[in-house]
Design an enzyme around this catalytic site. Structure first.
Site, PDB file in Angstrom:
ATOM      1  N   CYS A  29      25.733 -30.598 -15.809  1.00  0.00           N
ATOM      2  CA  CYS A  29      25.360 -30.817 -17.215  1.00  0.00           C
ATOM      3  C   CYS A  29      24.322 -31.938 -17.359  1.00  0.00           C
ATOM      4  O   CYS A  29      24.633 -33.099 -17.109  1.00  0.00           O
ATOM      5  CB  CYS A  29      26.631 -31.163 -17.981  1.00  0.00           C
ATOM      6  SG  CYS A  29      26.396 -31.921 -19.580  1.00  0.00           S
ATOM      7  N   CYS A  32      25.347 -34.725 -19.755  1.00  0.00           N
ATOM      8  CA  CYS A  32      26.366 -35.607 -19.167  1.00  0.00           C
ATOM      9  C   CYS A  32      25.690 -36.687 -18.323  1.00  0.00           C
ATOM     10  O   CYS A  32      26.067 -37.864 -18.372  1.00  0.00           O
ATOM     11  CB  CYS A  32      27.342 -34.809 -18.309  1.00  0.00           C
ATOM     12  SG  CYS A  32      28.242 -33.527 -19.215  1.00  0.00           S
TER      13      CYS A  32
END
Length: 105
Positions: A29, A32
């Protein structure tokens, strides 16, 4: 931020009488990774919480149970109850995260 590696550990952590924050993330991600670049000073500033992280891909049933549809998501728990949820769409910047945390006080 401590990593959660089992369902038992997750359930123990969220049962705390003190509020805890659990960040749901995934290794693939990009948002993230971006959050990881700015989160440390926020963790220091908001040290009334104990901070944890859990890989959403390793625990899809927990992500589903707590309506984690996007990542990263920050969830605040106390006494096994979800008190607040910062969804990924609103967690793009340090200001977004601080605004969410300030709204909890």
């Amino acid at each position: 931020m401590q990593n959660i590696t089992t369902n038992e550990q997750f359930n123990e952590i969220i049962a705390s009488e003190q509020p805890v924050i659990v960040k749901f993330y995934a290794g693939w991600c990009p948002d993230c990774t971006r959050m990881n670049m700015f989160i440390d000073p926020i963790i220091e500033e908001y040290n009334q919480y104990t901070w944890y992280e859990i890989n959403r891909d390793d625990f899809p049933e927990l992500a589903e149970k707590y309506q984690v549809l996007g990542i990263p998501s920050l969830l605040i728990f106390k006494n096994s109850e979800k008190l607040a949820h910062l969804h990924s769409a609103n967690a793009k910047s340090p200001d977004d995260v601080k605004e969410f945390l300030n709204a909890q006080s």
